[in-house]
Design an enzyme around this catalytic site. Structure first.
Site, mmCIF file in Angstrom:
data_model
loop_
_atom_site.group_PDB
_atom_site.id
_atom_site.type_symbol
_atom_site.label_atom_id
_atom_site.label_comp_id
_atom_site.label_asym_id
_atom_site.label_seq_id
_atom_site.Cartn_x
_atom_site.Cartn_y
_atom_site.Cartn_z
ATOM 1 N N HIS A 191 0.899 -1.314 0.008
ATOM 2 C CA HIS A 191 -0.007 -0.124 0.036
ATOM 3 C C HIS A 191 0.781 1.101 -0.075
ATOM 4 O O HIS A 191 0.687 2.271 -0.691
ATOM 5 C CB HIS A 191 -0.986 0.235 1.311
ATOM 6 C CG HIS A 191 -1.827 -1.072 1.411
ATOM 7 N ND1 HIS A 191 -1.943 -1.763 2.490
ATOM 8 C CD2 HIS A 191 -2.731 -1.423 0.331
ATOM 9 C CE1 HIS A 191 -3.002 -2.622 2.352
ATOM 10 N NE2 HIS A 191 -3.417 -2.577 1.056
ATOM 11 N N LYS B 251 -17.577 -6.363 7.543
ATOM 12 C CA LYS B 251 -16.277 -7.007 7.497
ATOM 13 C C LYS B 251 -15.606 -6.557 8.829
ATOM 14 O O LYS B 251 -15.368 -5.524 9.229
ATOM 15 C CB LYS B 251 -15.239 -6.288 6.579
ATOM 16 C CG LYS B 251 -15.213 -6.984 5.016
ATOM 17 C CD LYS B 251 -14.082 -6.407 4.264
ATOM 18 C CE LYS B 251 -14.116 -6.287 2.919
ATOM 19 N NZ LYS B 251 -13.153 -5.834 2.118
ATOM 20 N N SER C 213 -2.708 -7.679 3.175
ATOM 21 C CA SER C 213 -2.998 -7.677 4.459
ATOM 22 C C SER C 213 -3.239 -9.119 5.047
ATOM 23 O O SER C 213 -2.699 -9.588 6.182
ATOM 24 C CB SER C 213 -4.169 -6.738 4.755
ATOM 25 O OG SER C 213 -3.888 -5.472 4.315
ATOM 26 N N ARG D 109 -2.691 -6.737 -8.259
ATOM 27 C CA ARG D 109 -1.822 -7.554 -8.127
ATOM 28 C C ARG D 109 -1.799 -8.628 -9.012
ATOM 29 O O ARG D 109 -1.544 -8.548 -10.334
ATOM 30 C CB ARG D 109 -1.617 -8.027 -6.647
ATOM 31 C CG ARG D 109 -1.150 -7.181 -5.606
ATOM 32 C CD ARG D 109 -1.565 -7.565 -4.260
ATOM 33 N NE ARG D 109 -3.151 -7.336 -4.177
ATOM 34 C CZ ARG D 109 -3.772 -7.596 -3.047
ATOM 35 N NH1 ARG D 109 -3.112 -7.929 -1.899
ATOM 36 N NH2 ARG D 109 -5.102 -7.426 -3.191
HETATM 37 P P1 ADP Z 1 -10.057 -3.874 0.081
HETATM 38 O O1 ADP Z 1 -10.456 -4.899 1.259
HETATM 39 O O2 ADP Z 1 -10.785 -2.955 -0.420
HETATM 40 O O3 ADP Z 1 -9.574 -4.908 -1.099
HETATM 41 P P2 ADP Z 1 -7.329 -3.472 0.803
HETATM 42 O O4 ADP Z 1 -6.769 -2.663 1.954
HETATM 43 O O5 ADP Z 1 -6.998 -4.996 0.873
HETATM 44 O O6 ADP Z 1 -8.531 -3.179 0.391
HETATM 45 O O7 ADP Z 1 -6.400 -3.020 -0.373
HETATM 46 C C1 ADP Z 1 -6.699 -1.645 -0.905
HETATM 47 C C2 ADP Z 1 -6.121 -1.464 -2.472
HETATM 48 O O8 ADP Z 1 -4.744 -1.739 -2.296
HETATM 49 C C3 ADP Z 1 -6.717 -2.666 -3.031
HETATM 50 O O9 ADP Z 1 -6.996 -1.932 -4.434
HETATM 51 C C4 ADP Z 1 -5.725 -3.801 -3.485
HETATM 52 O O10 ADP Z 1 -5.729 -4.320 -4.738
HETATM 53 C C5 ADP Z 1 -4.416 -2.806 -3.256
HETATM 54 N N1 ADP Z 1 -3.587 -3.448 -2.811
HETATM 55 C C6 ADP Z 1 -3.529 -4.484 -1.742
HETATM 56 N N2 ADP Z 1 -2.029 -4.929 -1.612
HETATM 57 C C7 ADP Z 1 -1.290 -4.269 -2.419
HETATM 58 C C8 ADP Z 1 0.032 -4.631 -2.969
HETATM 59 N N3 ADP Z 1 0.742 -5.292 -2.225
HETATM 60 N N4 ADP Z 1 0.494 -3.922 -3.919
HETATM 61 C C9 ADP Z 1 -0.226 -2.805 -4.473
HETATM 62 N N5 ADP Z 1 -1.552 -2.899 -4.300
HETATM 63 C C10 ADP Z 1 -2.092 -3.604 -3.446
#
Ligand code: ADP
Length: 165
Positions: free
Chosen positions: A17, A41, A128, A90
């Site tokens: 992120h 969630k 995450s 990803r």
């Molecule tokens: P959500 O629960 O809405 O998917 P996340 O917190 O998991 O939210 O992720 C927020 C955004 O960041 C999403 O678009 C996800 O695809 C992106 N994301 C998560 N991990 C990575 C990463 N390692 N590299 C790039 N983008 C990421």
């Protein structure tokens, strides 16, 4: 510039992120990391904890703000005047979900554009959920998350283990 919003659960924020924010802020100007309060969630960290961890991780980066919102992301954009939703991509498996969300947001708010940014190769596998899984079993996550998050994960799983005893 109207600015951009990077919405997600961020439970917790990872280096993947942070990498997106660092790469995109210079291009889009002001960017708000928006922690979604989602009633269906339940996370490991509370929304307040997620905000604090993100603020610590992004401290000192110019043009970066952290906020939380319940309800539709597009409503936050309408209130704030931002015009762009940033999401990270990803694996191919992210694509379908992002396509649906982008089209739904376009329907709800035609003036808002979604921009998808490819994950850097070194963070392609970082999520995450995987980070939580590794930390829960005592694995080393220090290269995958900001230092404050690594500490918070260790504390959280110690607390959980104590509560189970
Ligand atoms: P959500 O629960 O809405 O998917 P996340 O917190 O998991 O939210 O992720 C927020 C955004 O960041 C999403 O678009 C996800 O695809 C992106 N994301 C998560 N991990 C990575 C990463 N390692 N590299 C790039 N983008 C990421």
């Amino acid at each position: 510039m109207a600015g951009a919003v990077y919405p997600g659960s961020f439970d917790p924020i990872t280096n993947g992120h942070c990498d997106i924010i660092r790469r995109i802020q210079p291009i889009l100007g002001e960017i708000t990391l928006l922690v979604a309060r989602s009633p269906n969630k339940t996370g490991l960290f509370s929304v307040e904890e997620r905000i604090a961890l993100a603020q610590e991780a992004l401290k000192g980066l110019p043009g970066v703000k952290v906020a939380a919102h319940d309800g539709l992301t597009v409503d936050y954009l309408k209130q704030s005047g931002a015009k762009v939703i940033v999401r990270g991509l990803r694996a191919v498996s992210d694509f379908e979900y992002e396509l649906v969300m982008a089209n739904m947001n376009k329907k709800l708010a035609p003036a808002v554009e979604t921009m998808l940014v490819f994950a850097s190769p070194e963070y392609y596998y970082v999520s995450s959920n995987t980070v939580k899984e590794v930390a829960m079993h005592g694995g080393d996550v220090k290269d995958l998350v900001p230092p404050g998050v690594a500490k918070a994960l260790a504390q959280k799983f110690q607390e959980n283990a104590r509560a189970k005893r």
